[in-house]
Design a protein around this motif. Structure first.
Motif, PDB file in Angstrom:
ATOM      1  N   ALA A   1     -11.664  -2.911   2.485  1.00 51.01           N
ATOM      2  CA  ALA A   1     -11.856  -3.911   1.435  1.00 51.01           C
ATOM      3  C   ALA A   1     -10.572  -4.709   1.253  1.00 51.01           C
ATOM      4  CB  ALA A   1     -12.238  -3.229   0.132  1.00 51.01           C
ATOM      5  N   ARG A   2     -10.728  -5.897   0.713  1.00 49.72           N
ATOM      6  CA  ARG A   2      -9.571  -6.735   0.370  1.00 49.72           C
ATOM      7  C   ARG A   2      -9.574  -6.961  -1.136  1.00 49.72           C
ATOM      8  NH1 ARG A   2     -11.144  -8.860   5.394  1.00 49.72           N
ATOM      9  NH2 ARG A   2      -9.435  -8.870   6.905  1.00 49.72           N
ATOM     10  N   TYR A   3      -8.521  -6.513  -1.777  1.00 50.91           N
ATOM     11  CA  TYR A   3      -8.369  -6.673  -3.217  1.00 50.91           C
ATOM     12  C   TYR A   3      -7.313  -7.729  -3.514  1.00 50.91           C
ATOM     13  CZ  TYR A   3     -10.585  -2.012  -3.615  1.00 50.91           C
ATOM     14  OH  TYR A   3     -11.438  -0.930  -3.529  1.00 50.91           O
TER      15      TYR A   3
ATOM     16  N   GLN B   1       1.793  -2.117  -9.052  1.00 51.03           N
ATOM     17  CA  GLN B   1       2.378  -1.277  -7.999  1.00 51.03           C
ATOM     18  C   GLN B   1       1.721   0.093  -7.889  1.00 51.03           C
ATOM     19  OE1 GLN B   1       6.650  -1.093  -8.382  1.00 51.03           O
ATOM     20  NE2 GLN B   1       6.888  -3.319  -8.288  1.00 51.03           N
ATOM     21  N   PRO B   2       1.525   0.835  -8.982  1.00 48.36           N
ATOM     22  CA  PRO B   2       0.909   2.169  -8.840  1.00 48.36           C
ATOM     23  C   PRO B   2      -0.504   2.112  -8.279  1.00 48.36           C
ATOM     24  CG  PRO B   2       2.002   1.935 -10.974  1.00 48.36           C
ATOM     25  CD  PRO B   2       1.943   0.563 -10.376  1.00 48.36           C
TER      26      PRO B   2
ATOM     27  N   LEU C   1      -4.636   2.209  -3.478  1.00 47.31           N
ATOM     28  CA  LEU C   1      -5.640   1.491  -2.696  1.00 47.31           C
ATOM     29  C   LEU C   1      -5.208   1.353  -1.243  1.00 47.31           C
ATOM     30  CD1 LEU C   1      -6.567  -1.349  -5.229  1.00 47.31           C
ATOM     31  CD2 LEU C   1      -7.840   0.758  -4.765  1.00 47.31           C
ATOM     32  N   GLN C   2      -3.915   1.092  -1.042  1.00 43.63           N
ATOM     33  CA  GLN C   2      -3.403   0.976   0.334  1.00 43.63           C
ATOM     34  C   GLN C   2      -3.464   2.316   1.051  1.00 43.63           C
ATOM     35  OE1 GLN C   2       0.365  -0.638  -0.854  1.00 43.63           O
ATOM     36  NE2 GLN C   2      -0.259  -2.766  -0.495  1.00 43.63           N
TER      37      GLN C   2
ATOM     38  N   GLU D   1      -6.650  -3.395   1.997  1.00 45.49           N
ATOM     39  CA  GLU D   1      -5.678  -4.480   1.959  1.00 45.49           C
ATOM     40  C   GLU D   1      -5.546  -4.957   0.512  1.00 45.49           C
ATOM     41  OE1 GLU D   1      -5.158  -8.822   4.198  1.00 45.49           O
ATOM     42  OE2 GLU D   1      -6.624  -7.355   4.902  1.00 45.49           O
ATOM     43  N   VAL D   2      -4.306  -5.089   0.044  1.00 50.19           N
ATOM     44  CA  VAL D   2      -4.085  -5.401  -1.365  1.00 50.19           C
ATOM     45  C   VAL D   2      -3.087  -6.547  -1.497  1.00 50.19           C
ATOM     46  CG1 VAL D   2      -3.350  -4.523  -3.620  1.00 50.19           C
ATOM     47  CG2 VAL D   2      -4.482  -2.985  -1.991  1.00 50.19           C
TER      48      VAL D   2
END
Length: 239
Positions: free
Chosen positions: A2-4, A18-19, A24-25, A30-31
């Motif tokens: 997924a792309r967030y 950041q947390p 997710l990474q 992909e973030v």
């Protein structure tokens, strides 16, 4: 994968995710967590030109230049205004909209219309700098305003919070592609304490469709409960 795209709220920057981004990474996704003009590492670009429209352009540009499609577009707080505007302009690139304890505006509404009492309480403590009215001025311990209680986390936030132009909060959102916008699936991750203040029809529909998560924590839930937020975002991607 997924792309967030994670959009921050007032006075914050991409740093606040950041947390959540790390989680997710680590799950293989992909973030992107961009900072909008005039805030955090882009605070040197602050000026009278910074408003809601510019912030919508900031995030829309990320989708365009990174060539992102089927994006899970997440907005926290004021960021709900921004992601709604982005999805209206770029509906073909947005797969899901996630409102993270966020404003859920309709056409013609400003953040002041949506959350007037909360931001009105902050306005008297603002100031005008170089012709720009600023609110959410950073001060020691300001993280407590966002529901953060851990002293180390508050100190981390103290070093990063920046003032926010009032103009962003009073500018109405202009939607021009509503059929496409409202066809995008919407999800809501909210703080338990704010449920009672939200549109009961919107919340009831989201709950009935399995698109609602409530987390018993403060407003900056991506900081105070990153695992719960990340888990909800992973479920949204999987669903």
């Amino acid at each position: 994968m997924a792309r967030y795209v994670l959009v921050h709220g007032g006075g914050h920057g991409g740093w606040c995710y950041q947390p959540v981004a790390r989680l997710l990474q680590a799950a293989g996704h992909e973030v992107y967590a961009p900072t909008m003009t005039g805030l955090a590492e882009r605070s040197h670009l602050l000026g009278p030109h910074v408003d809601l429209d510019l912030h919508i352009q900031d995030i829309a540009a990320v989708l365009h230049y990174e060539d992102l499609r089927e994006v899970i577009l997440v907005g926290h707080s004021y960021g709900g205004m921004v992601i709604t505007g982005v999805a209206d302009r770029m509906a073909d690139r947005v797969g899901r909209l996630v409102y993270l304890d966020a404003a859920t505006p309709v056409n013609g509404q400003s953040l002041h219309d949506v959350a007037g009492p909360v931001i009105d309480a902050a306005r008297p403590f603002g100031q005008v700098v170089d012709g720009v009215e600023l609110v959410l001025l950073p001060a020691p311990g300001a993280g407590a305003f966002y529901g953060v209680t851990d002293p180390d986390t508050i100190a981390w936030m103290d070093a990063r919070l920046t003032a926010h132009p009032w103009k962003c909060f009073e500018q109405p959102l202009k939607l021009t592609n509503e059929d496409a916008l409202w066809a995008i699936p919407q999800y809501h991750i909210v703080c338990t304490s704010t449920l009672a203040t939200r549109d009961p029809g919107l919340i009831g529909k989201a709950r009935a469709e399995g698109r609602l998560w409530d987390i018993d924590t403060g407003h900056d839930l991506m900081i105070t409960e990153p695992r719960a937020v990340a888990d909800a975002l992973l479920q949204i991607a999987a669903g």
